[in-house]
Motif scaffolding. Structure first.
Motif, PDB file in Angstrom:
ATOM      1  N   ASN A  66       0.821  -1.216   0.000  1.00  0.00           N
ATOM      2  CA  ASN A  66       0.000   0.000   0.000  1.00  0.00           C
ATOM      3  C   ASN A  66       0.853   1.264   0.000  1.00  0.00           C
ATOM      4  OD1 ASN A  66      -2.333  -1.537   0.023  1.00  0.00           O
ATOM      5  ND2 ASN A  66      -2.664  -1.337   2.227  1.00  0.00           N
ATOM      6  N   ALA A  67       2.042   1.157   0.583  1.00  0.00           N
ATOM      7  CA  ALA A  67       2.945   2.307   0.631  1.00  0.00           C
ATOM      8  C   ALA A  67       3.762   2.456  -0.645  1.00  0.00           C
ATOM      9  CB  ALA A  67       3.884   2.183   1.829  1.00  0.00           C
ATOM     10  N   GLY A  68       3.592   1.539  -1.583  1.00  0.00           N
ATOM     11  CA  GLY A  68       4.333   1.600  -2.835  1.00  0.00           C
ATOM     12  C   GLY A  68       5.767   1.112  -2.722  1.00  0.00           C
ATOM     13  N   ARG A  69       6.072   0.384  -1.654  1.00  0.00           N
ATOM     14  CA  ARG A  69       7.447  -0.073  -1.441  1.00  0.00           C
ATOM     15  C   ARG A  69       7.751  -1.386  -2.182  1.00  0.00           C
ATOM     16  NH1 ARG A  69       9.985   2.108   3.157  1.00  0.00           N
ATOM     17  NH2 ARG A  69       9.234   4.239   3.446  1.00  0.00           N
ATOM     18  N   ILE A  70       6.749  -2.200  -2.399  1.00  0.00           N
ATOM     19  CA  ILE A  70       6.988  -3.497  -3.025  1.00  0.00           C
ATOM     20  C   ILE A  70       5.916  -3.782  -4.081  1.00  0.00           C
ATOM     21  CG2 ILE A  70       8.174  -4.482  -1.023  1.00  0.00           C
ATOM     22  CD1 ILE A  70       5.574  -5.941  -0.324  1.00  0.00           C
ATOM     23  N   ARG A  71       6.313  -4.563  -5.095  1.00  0.00           N
ATOM     24  CA  ARG A  71       5.374  -5.006  -6.128  1.00  0.00           C
ATOM     25  C   ARG A  71       5.398  -6.518  -6.316  1.00  0.00           C
ATOM     26  NH1 ARG A  71       5.918  -1.904 -11.626  1.00  0.00           N
ATOM     27  NH2 ARG A  71       4.046  -3.163 -11.967  1.00  0.00           N
ATOM     28  N   ARG A  72       6.509  -7.144  -5.920  1.00  0.00           N
ATOM     29  CA  ARG A  72       6.646  -8.590  -6.076  1.00  0.00           C
ATOM     30  C   ARG A  72       7.155  -9.194  -4.772  1.00  0.00           C
ATOM     31  NH1 ARG A  72       9.171  -6.382 -10.537  1.00  0.00           N
ATOM     32  NH2 ARG A  72       8.060  -6.606 -12.519  1.00  0.00           N
ATOM     33  N   VAL A  73       6.498 -10.244  -4.339  1.00  0.00           N
ATOM     34  CA  VAL A  73       6.868 -10.931  -3.100  1.00  0.00           C
ATOM     35  C   VAL A  73       7.133 -12.395  -3.396  1.00  0.00           C
ATOM     36  CG1 VAL A  73       6.132 -11.591  -0.775  1.00  0.00           C
ATOM     37  CG2 VAL A  73       5.470  -9.364  -1.714  1.00  0.00           C
ATOM     38  N   LEU A  74       8.258 -12.884  -2.905  1.00  0.00           N
ATOM     39  CA  LEU A  74       8.591 -14.303  -3.021  1.00  0.00           C
ATOM     40  C   LEU A  74       8.476 -14.932  -1.641  1.00  0.00           C
ATOM     41  CD1 LEU A  74       9.723 -16.757  -4.586  1.00  0.00           C
ATOM     42  CD2 LEU A  74      12.020 -15.935  -3.976  1.00  0.00           C
ATOM     43  N   VAL A  75       7.582 -15.899  -1.503  1.00  0.00           N
ATOM     44  CA  VAL A  75       7.444 -16.661  -0.266  1.00  0.00           C
ATOM     45  C   VAL A  75       8.041 -18.037  -0.495  1.00  0.00           C
ATOM     46  CG1 VAL A  75       5.851 -17.664   1.408  1.00  0.00           C
ATOM     47  CG2 VAL A  75       5.343 -15.426   0.390  1.00  0.00           C
ATOM     48  N   VAL A  76       9.033 -18.387   0.303  1.00  0.00           N
ATOM     49  CA  VAL A  76       9.671 -19.704   0.208  1.00  0.00           C
ATOM     50  C   VAL A  76       9.332 -20.468   1.475  1.00  0.00           C
ATOM     51  CG1 VAL A  76      11.811 -20.953  -0.226  1.00  0.00           C
ATOM     52  CG2 VAL A  76      11.534 -18.619  -1.100  1.00  0.00           C
ATOM     53  N   ALA A  77       8.774 -21.648   1.308  1.00  0.00           N
ATOM     54  CA  ALA A  77       8.278 -22.410   2.451  1.00  0.00           C
ATOM     55  C   ALA A  77       8.441 -23.903   2.189  1.00  0.00           C
ATOM     56  CB  ALA A  77       6.803 -22.073   2.688  1.00  0.00           C
ATOM     57  N   PRO A  78       8.355 -24.718   3.220  1.00  0.00           N
ATOM     58  CA  PRO A  78       8.371 -26.173   3.010  1.00  0.00           C
ATOM     59  C   PRO A  78       7.210 -26.601   2.118  1.00  0.00           C
ATOM     60  CG  PRO A  78       8.741 -25.656   5.328  1.00  0.00           C
ATOM     61  CD  PRO A  78       8.350 -24.375   4.650  1.00  0.00           C
ATOM     62  N   LEU A  79       7.420 -27.635   1.344  1.00  0.00           N
ATOM     63  CA  LEU A  79       6.425 -28.101   0.375  1.00  0.00           C
ATOM     64  C   LEU A  79       5.073 -28.373   1.026  1.00  0.00           C
ATOM     65  CD1 LEU A  79       5.776 -29.087  -2.518  1.00  0.00           C
ATOM     66  CD2 LEU A  79       6.656 -31.337  -1.849  1.00  0.00           C
ATOM     67  N   SER A  80       5.080 -28.924   2.232  1.00  0.00           N
ATOM     68  CA  SER A  80       3.844 -29.357   2.876  1.00  0.00           C
ATOM     69  C   SER A  80       2.922 -28.209   3.273  1.00  0.00           C
ATOM     70  CB  SER A  80       4.173 -30.186   4.122  1.00  0.00           C
ATOM     71  OG  SER A  80       4.924 -29.416   5.054  1.00  0.00           O
ATOM     72  N   ILE A  81       3.424 -26.977   3.329  1.00  0.00           N
ATOM     73  CA  ILE A  81       2.579 -25.871   3.791  1.00  0.00           C
ATOM     74  C   ILE A  81       2.407 -24.772   2.739  1.00  0.00           C
ATOM     75  CG2 ILE A  81       3.081 -26.272   6.222  1.00  0.00           C
ATOM     76  CD1 ILE A  81       5.039 -23.970   6.130  1.00  0.00           C
ATOM     77  N   LEU A  82       2.741 -25.058   1.490  1.00  0.00           N
ATOM     78  CA  LEU A  82       2.567 -24.032   0.454  1.00  0.00           C
ATOM     79  C   LEU A  82       1.114 -23.588   0.349  1.00  0.00           C
ATOM     80  CD1 LEU A  82       4.837 -25.288  -2.486  1.00  0.00           C
ATOM     81  CD2 LEU A  82       5.404 -23.728  -0.617  1.00  0.00           C
ATOM     82  N   GLY A  83       0.193 -24.548   0.425  1.00  0.00           N
ATOM     83  CA  GLY A  83      -1.219 -24.220   0.301  1.00  0.00           C
ATOM     84  C   GLY A  83      -1.743 -23.362   1.440  1.00  0.00           C
ATOM     85  N   VAL A  84      -1.087 -23.439   2.587  1.00  0.00           N
ATOM     86  CA  VAL A  84      -1.508 -22.640   3.733  1.00  0.00           C
ATOM     87  C   VAL A  84      -1.387 -21.153   3.421  1.00  0.00           C
ATOM     88  CG1 VAL A  84      -0.980 -22.030   6.130  1.00  0.00           C
ATOM     89  CG2 VAL A  84      -0.928 -24.429   5.398  1.00  0.00           C
ATOM     90  N   TRP A  85      -0.329 -20.782   2.696  1.00  0.00           N
ATOM     91  CA  TRP A  85      -0.138 -19.371   2.353  1.00  0.00           C
ATOM     92  C   TRP A  85      -1.269 -18.872   1.460  1.00  0.00           C
ATOM     93  CZ3 TRP A  85       2.945 -15.719   4.277  1.00  0.00           C
ATOM     94  CH2 TRP A  85       3.972 -16.140   5.133  1.00  0.00           C
TER      95      TRP A  85
END
Length: 214
Positions: A66-85
């Motif tokens: 919202n502040a215009g600081r970011i446009r792309r976010v990379l979330v790296v997580a264990p395979l078993s919890i990707l769907g949780v995000w």
């Protein structure tokens, strides 16, 4: 670009607990959205399991977007919890975004990443093994924010995933000292920030803005 303020709301569909609000404000101070003498481009949420790290991270991500600081976010997580995000973003995010869980074979993941576009915040979620195998593609995508869920997965410097994550983060990755927000310091109440001097100390989510100089 949003100016500095003394108060910033969490853009989430929920009423945060006090410790989540404090962790959010702590990171906002580090990232320069709230008044503070302390500045950093990296932060760790050293919060116990079940205390809402993902919710807090979503709030942080939304505020930065919202502040215009970011446009792309990379979330790296264990395979078993990707769907949780994906589920948690759908449930709590109160800001425009487009989230994709990178799945399938390598070619499909790369093709999905290449076709991510739009005016809203772009969020790519990938597992640790795929992150190091796709390091060049993820680097070319140029994420503005990297979230390492269960950051202890990369505590060992000589494993491929750890080396890839450090290279993706550039100068902004795990500075010494970095700052973490922890609840284990006082046995449950999420109160005080703690300094984190080594990557192996991270046991929760690590957030990093790549390329920033401390």
């Amino acid at each position: 670009m949003q100016s500095l303020s003394d108060r910033l709301d969490m853009p989430i569909h929920a009423v945060p607990y006090r410790h989540q609000r404090e962790a959010f404000e702590f990171v906002m101070e580090l990232f320069g959205l709230l008044h503070s003498k302390r500045r950093s481009s990296g932060a760790a949420l050293l919060m116990e399991m079940g205390t809402g790290k993902t919710l807090t991270t979503i709030g942080i991500t939304g505020a930065l977007s919202n502040a215009g600081r970011i446009r792309r976010v990379l979330v790296v997580a264990p395979l078993s919890i990707l769907g949780v995000w994906e589920e948690e973003f759908q449930k709590f995010a109160d800001f425009p975004y487009c989230l994709v869980v990178l799945s399938g074979n390598g070619s499909r993941k790369r093709d999905t990443l290449r076709h991510m576009a739009g005016a809203s915040l772009q969020v790519a979620v990938v597992n640790y093994e795929s992150a190091w195998r796709m390091e060049k593609d993820l680097g070319a995508w140029r994420p503005d924010l990297i979230v390492a869920d269960e950051g202890h997965k990369i505590k060992t410097h000589n494993i491929s995933a750890s080396r890839a994550m450090h290279r993706l983060g550039g100068k902004g990755w795990i500075p010494a000292p970095a700052y973490g927000y922890g609840d284990h310091e006082q046995g449950g109440g999420c109160i005080q920030p703690v300094q984190v001097r080594e990557p192996g100390h991270f046991r929760a989510e690590l957030l990093c803005v790549p390329g920033a100089v401390f």
